[in-house]
Every structure is written in C-alpha cells, then in structure tokens.
Design a protein around this motif. Structure first.
Motif, short mmCIF file in Angstrom:
data_model
loop_
_atom_site.label_atom_id
_atom_site.label_comp_id
_atom_site.label_asym_id
_atom_site.label_seq_id
_atom_site.Cartn_x
_atom_site.Cartn_y
_atom_site.Cartn_z
N GLU A 4 12.36 -7.60 -11.12
CA GLU A 4 11.55 -6.62 -10.06
C GLU A 4 10.14 -6.82 -9.72
OE1 GLU A 4 13.53 -2.65 -10.88
OE2 GLU A 4 11.36 -1.73 -9.98
N SER A 5 9.37 -7.08 -10.38
CA SER A 5 7.50 -7.35 -9.62
C SER A 5 7.60 -8.42 -8.94
CB SER A 5 7.21 -6.74 -10.73
OG SER A 5 6.88 -5.86 -11.68
N MET A 6 8.47 -9.64 -8.98
CA MET A 6 8.83 -10.89 -8.90
C MET A 6 9.51 -10.55 -7.15
SD MET A 6 9.31 -13.19 -11.55
CE MET A 6 9.53 -14.99 -10.51
N HIS A 7 10.67 -9.99 -6.99
CA HIS A 7 11.49 -9.76 -6.25
C HIS A 7 10.71 -8.79 -4.75
CE1 HIS A 7 15.58 -10.29 -5.04
NE2 HIS A 7 16.06 -10.82 -6.38
N ARG A 8 9.76 -8.45 -5.66
CA ARG A 8 9.25 -6.90 -4.62
C ARG A 8 8.03 -7.33 -4.17
NH1 ARG A 8 8.84 -1.66 -7.09
NH2 ARG A 8 11.18 -0.59 -7.26
N LEU A 9 7.38 -8.64 -4.29
CA LEU A 9 6.64 -9.32 -4.21
C LEU A 9 7.05 -10.04 -3.10
CD1 LEU A 9 3.12 -9.59 -5.38
CD2 LEU A 9 3.80 -11.53 -6.67
N LEU A 10 8.34 -10.90 -3.06
CA LEU A 10 8.08 -11.86 -2.44
C LEU A 10 8.82 -11.20 -1.27
CD1 LEU A 10 11.18 -13.88 -4.18
CD2 LEU A 10 8.99 -14.42 -2.94
N SER A 11 9.30 -9.94 -1.27
CA SER A 11 9.71 -9.10 -0.12
C SER A 11 8.79 -8.75 0.40
CB SER A 11 11.59 -7.84 -0.44
OG SER A 11 10.33 -7.67 -1.70
N ALA A 12 7.24 -8.55 0.24
CA ALA A 12 6.32 -7.65 0.14
C ALA A 12 5.60 -9.00 1.25
CB ALA A 12 4.81 -7.01 -0.43
N TYR A 13 6.00 -9.85 1.23
CA TYR A 13 5.48 -11.17 2.09
C TYR A 13 6.54 -11.50 2.89
CZ TYR A 13 1.56 -11.38 -0.47
OH TYR A 13 -0.16 -11.88 -1.11
N GLY A 14 7.50 -10.56 3.36
CA GLY A 14 8.67 -10.76 4.03
C GLY A 14 9.96 -11.96 4.03
N VAL A 15 9.65 -12.45 2.95
CA VAL A 15 10.65 -13.56 2.47
C VAL A 15 11.86 -13.20 1.33
CG1 VAL A 15 10.35 -15.56 1.18
CG2 VAL A 15 8.42 -14.91 2.49
N ALA A 16 12.82 -13.95 1.76
CA ALA A 16 14.03 -13.27 0.26
C ALA A 16 14.36 -14.39 -0.52
CB ALA A 16 15.41 -12.88 1.54
N GLY A 17 13.87 -14.18 -1.17
CA GLY A 17 14.22 -15.31 -2.39
C GLY A 17 15.16 -14.63 -3.28
N GLU A 18 15.20 -15.94 -5.11
CA GLU A 18 15.87 -15.81 -5.81
C GLU A 18 14.99 -15.65 -7.19
OE1 GLU A 18 19.11 -14.38 -6.92
OE2 GLU A 18 19.26 -14.23 -4.85
N VAL A 19 14.62 -15.37 -8.16
CA VAL A 19 14.30 -14.87 -9.01
C VAL A 19 15.14 -14.38 -10.38
CG1 VAL A 19 12.17 -14.50 -7.68
CG2 VAL A 19 13.70 -12.50 -9.34
N CYS A 57 0.31 -5.74 -9.29
CA CYS A 57 1.50 -6.40 -8.57
C CYS A 57 2.02 -5.60 -7.58
CB CYS A 57 2.47 -6.31 -9.22
SG CYS A 57 4.07 -7.02 -8.90
N ARG A 58 1.71 -3.88 -7.85
CA ARG A 58 2.16 -2.66 -6.54
C ARG A 58 1.16 -2.75 -5.97
NH1 ARG A 58 3.59 2.10 -9.09
NH2 ARG A 58 4.55 1.71 -11.33
N ARG A 59 -0.64 -2.96 -6.35
CA ARG A 59 -1.46 -3.41 -4.70
C ARG A 59 -1.02 -4.42 -4.20
NH1 ARG A 59 -5.69 -3.80 -8.34
NH2 ARG A 59 -6.69 -5.81 -7.57
N LEU A 60 -0.54 -5.93 -4.86
CA LEU A 60 -0.27 -7.18 -4.02
C LEU A 60 1.05 -6.37 -2.57
CD1 LEU A 60 -0.66 -10.04 -6.51
CD2 LEU A 60 -1.92 -9.06 -4.11
N CYS A 61 1.90 -5.92 -3.54
CA CYS A 61 3.32 -5.59 -2.72
C CYS A 61 2.76 -4.12 -1.74
CB CYS A 61 4.93 -4.56 -3.69
SG CYS A 61 4.57 -6.14 -4.45
N ARG A 62 2.08 -3.25 -1.89
CA ARG A 62 1.17 -2.62 -1.17
C ARG A 62 0.29 -3.21 0.16
NH1 ARG A 62 -1.15 1.17 -4.33
NH2 ARG A 62 -2.61 0.19 -4.00
#
Lengths: 150, 256
Positions: free
Chosen positions: B31-46, B88-93
């Motif tokens: 979940e954290s990896m997914h959120r990190l990717l979407s925080a930068y506007g990228v859809a990816g698979e983990v 991770c939360r901070r990076l996503c924010r």
C-alpha cells in the motif's frame, strides 16, 4: 488478598514482562507503556472472563479482541502502524507453556498426551490469530468505506 | 521539471525494502509503495513477499521500467518501522524533489538508534523473569528465569555475530537456556524447572509470526502467509529440538 494474588499480580507481571520485551523490539518512549498496558489489559480480560465462559480458548479469543482493539485505537491516535503495539501486547497470550509441554510429552513418548496438548496449543494460537484478525478486518472495512465516501 | 522515472522507481523500491526490513506487514508495504507512486502521479504495479519486492511502471515513452529488491533475513525493529512509515506519509503528502526524498530515506537508515547490548540483556532478564513469575513460578524461579533469559540473549547475540541462520540460532538459544535452567535447579536456586524454562522460552516463541501469517493469508497474500507460517513452524520445531537436546543430555548424565 485473593484479589491481589489472583488478579493484580498476574497483570502486573504481564505488564513488566512486556516492558522487558519492548527493549528487544527496539521500542522507545511512550510506545513501551502502550504495549505493556495492552498486555496487562488483555490479561485482565482473560482473567475476568474465566468464570463466564470457562474455556481458555474462548478466553484467549476475547482477550485477543480486547488487545487488538486497544492497539488499533492507539495506532490511530499516534498515527503509527498497528504492528508496533500488537506485536508485544499479544505476548502473554502466546501458549509458551503449551509448546513446552507438547515437546516434553513428545520426548518422553506419551503419544496421547502429546496429541491432546498439541491440539490445545494449536487451538490457543488459532484463537489468538482469529481474534486479532477479526478486529483488523473490521477496522479496515470501516476505513475503506470512509475513504470511499470522501 | 521532467520527472525522472528511474529515480522514482528507486525511491519506491527503497522505501518498500526499508519497510519490509523493519518488519512491516505485506499489505502495508504494498500500500505504501502504491501511494508513493500515485503521489507523483504515476500508475504502477508493486508486488511484495517477505523476501522480495518488485516495483514496475511504464514511462511516457511507453517503455516499461522495473526494479527488484531482494530482502535479506531480518528481524523486527519497531522504531525504524515507525520512522519509515512517518516518512512515507510525509512524502505522499508533499511529494518533494526525488533527490531530497532519497536522501531522507538514507538518512533514517544512518540515524538508526538501537539499545546497547547491556540494556537489551536487561530487557531479556526482566521479560523472561517476569514470565516465569507469570506462569506461576516462585520469586526464586523468576530470578532463574531472568538468568536464563540473559543466557538466551547472549547466545543469540553471539551466534548472530557469526552469521548463523534463524533455525540454528533458535536451537542454540533454547538449548543454552534449558541447560542453564537445569544447572540452576540442580544448584538448588530454582524450584520448578518447567516454569523457568517456559518463562525463558517466551523470548524465542514465534507468537506474532503465526498471527501475521494468518493475517496475510486472509488478506489474500498467499505466498507471504505461507512463507511466514513455515517460518513460525520452523522456529517452533527449533525451540522444541533445542530444549529436548538439553533435557536429553541431562537425563543421560543423570542416568549414567
């Protein structure tokens, strides 16, 4: 007197034992007291439900419910992963005695006792896991719904 | 500014690796990896299992990019876990510059704080001693349980320094603690052998591993669940084996 030796002391032992184990999992600060508090609370629940249900597997299940709920609430309040608190707080419920006696019966060749102790130990471990899971699944269900709405 | 997809992938994989190494659950890592990717506007698979992490995404030029991290054998470090989770939360924010984010991840790894050995040994003493009392031992049993706990702690630290694997470490720890308990009881200090051994063994039991394994299986992470379950069974067997070796030796010497 019976109150102290029957209820207060075991919970205090559980509390202090978990404080000790917090050092092993590198838990710092107030988290230590949350973990140990969960452990004491869980054991209190185990002891209090004893006259009501009279089966230690169900007691362990109920205590696991209480501990998980406590950990989930604390994790939400402090914005931390639940594992931090659940990991140590569940320790008093872990059937350590069961594992030991199972092994002892196996070594001395008492097959009947071995099997019944083994099944009982597995039952306790299962009750623990199911109790912790039930609360976790419930919380996630709730969370998903809220995220969905917003 | 143009987003550097390779760097983003490195950041995601590194974050997943760090979380997994400090003992996070599988779903949390994914979940954290997914959120990190979407925080930068990228859809990816983990994809994550206890000893492997895969992150992949498709760049705007439609080129697929993938990174794999092998997770080494690891313990649980709650302090690190909380810090990586916070980061991770901070990076996503905030979604800061990738170089700065990578630097922050590395910084947590460098600033790792852990208790010195003597405090951990004190923890073993307190934990194991109290569990001996908890299981109905007398005050003297509690003391012996604590000493056995310290023996386990020393044994784990020593075998760990030699790079022994988990199975061997657990067998050695259980055997040493049971031998110590036997000696202390023979010397007349300990009163009930089983209470002492059970208390000390609590430092080794895979209690939470079973719970985590079940949780993973229920959440649909079958491979993680099964491998964690196998680990728990292995540790359980190792504890039984180690204790049985010590008790068997004692029976032999007492009989002969």
């Amino acid at each position: 007197m019976e109150l102290i030796s029957g209820y207060v002391l075991p919970c205090l032992y559980a509390f202090l034992a978990c404080i000790g184990f917090c050092f092993l999992f590198n838990i710092h600060g107030i988290g230590m007291f949350i973990c140990a508090g969960g452990a004491g609370l869980g054991w209190l629940c185990y002891l209090l439900t004893a006259p009501l249900v009279g089966s230690d597997i169900i007691q362990a299940f109920l205590a696991a419910l209480v501990i998980s709920a406590w950990s989930e609430i604390m994790a939400r309040l402090r914005r931390c992963p639940v594992t931090s608190y659940l990991l140590v707080a569940l320790f008093p419920l872990v059937p350590g005695g069961g594992i030991y006696y199972t092994m002892e019966h196996a070594v001395s060749g008492e097959v009947d006792l071995f099997l019944s102790t083994l099944l009982h130990t597995l039952g306790l471990a299962g009750a623990l896991a199911v109790g912790a899971l039930l609360v976790a699944s419930f919380v996630r269900l709730f969370q998903k719904r809220r995220e969905h709405r917003s | 500014m143009e987003l550097d997809y390779n760097k983003l992938l490195s950041l995601t994989a590194e974050m997943g690796l760090c979380l997994m190494e400090s003992g996070a659950e599988t779903y949390r890592v994914e979940e954290s990896m997914h959120r990190l990717l979407s925080a930068y506007g990228v859809a990816g698979e983990v994809f994550a299992i206890p000893n492997c992490i895969i992150a992949t995404l498709t760049s705007p030029e439609r080129r697929p990019l993938t990174q794999i991290r092998r997770v080494p054998a690891h313990g649980t470090d709650i302090d690190q876990l909380e810090r990586y989770n916070d980061l991770c939360r901070r990076l996503c924010r905030e979604a800061p510059e990738l170089d700065a984010a990578l630097e922050q991840v590395a910084q947590i790894g460098r600033e790792r704080r852990s208790y010195p050995l003597y405090i951990r040994l004190a923890g073993y003493f307190l934990g194991c001693g109290m569990f001996s009392l908890f299981y109905g031992g007398t005050l003297r049993d509690g003391l012996c349980g604590g000493v056995c706990g310290v023996a386990i702690g020393l044994c784990l630290a020593l075998t760990g320094a030699f790079g022994a694997n988990l199975f061997f470490k657990t067998v050695a720890g259980a055997a040493v603690s049971a031998l110590t308990a036997l000696l202390l009881t023979a010397a007349g200090l300990g009163q009930s052998l089983d209470k002492i051994i059970i208390g000390a063994l609590m430092a080794l039991v895979p209690g939470i591993a079973i719970t985590n394994a079940m949780r993973d299986i229920m959440a649909g992470d079958m491979v993680s669940g099964i491998s964690k379950g196998a680990e728990a069974l292995l540790i359980g067997a190792a504890i039984a084996l180690g204790t049985a070796i010590a008790l068997g030796l004692a029976a032999l010497t007492a009989g002969g």
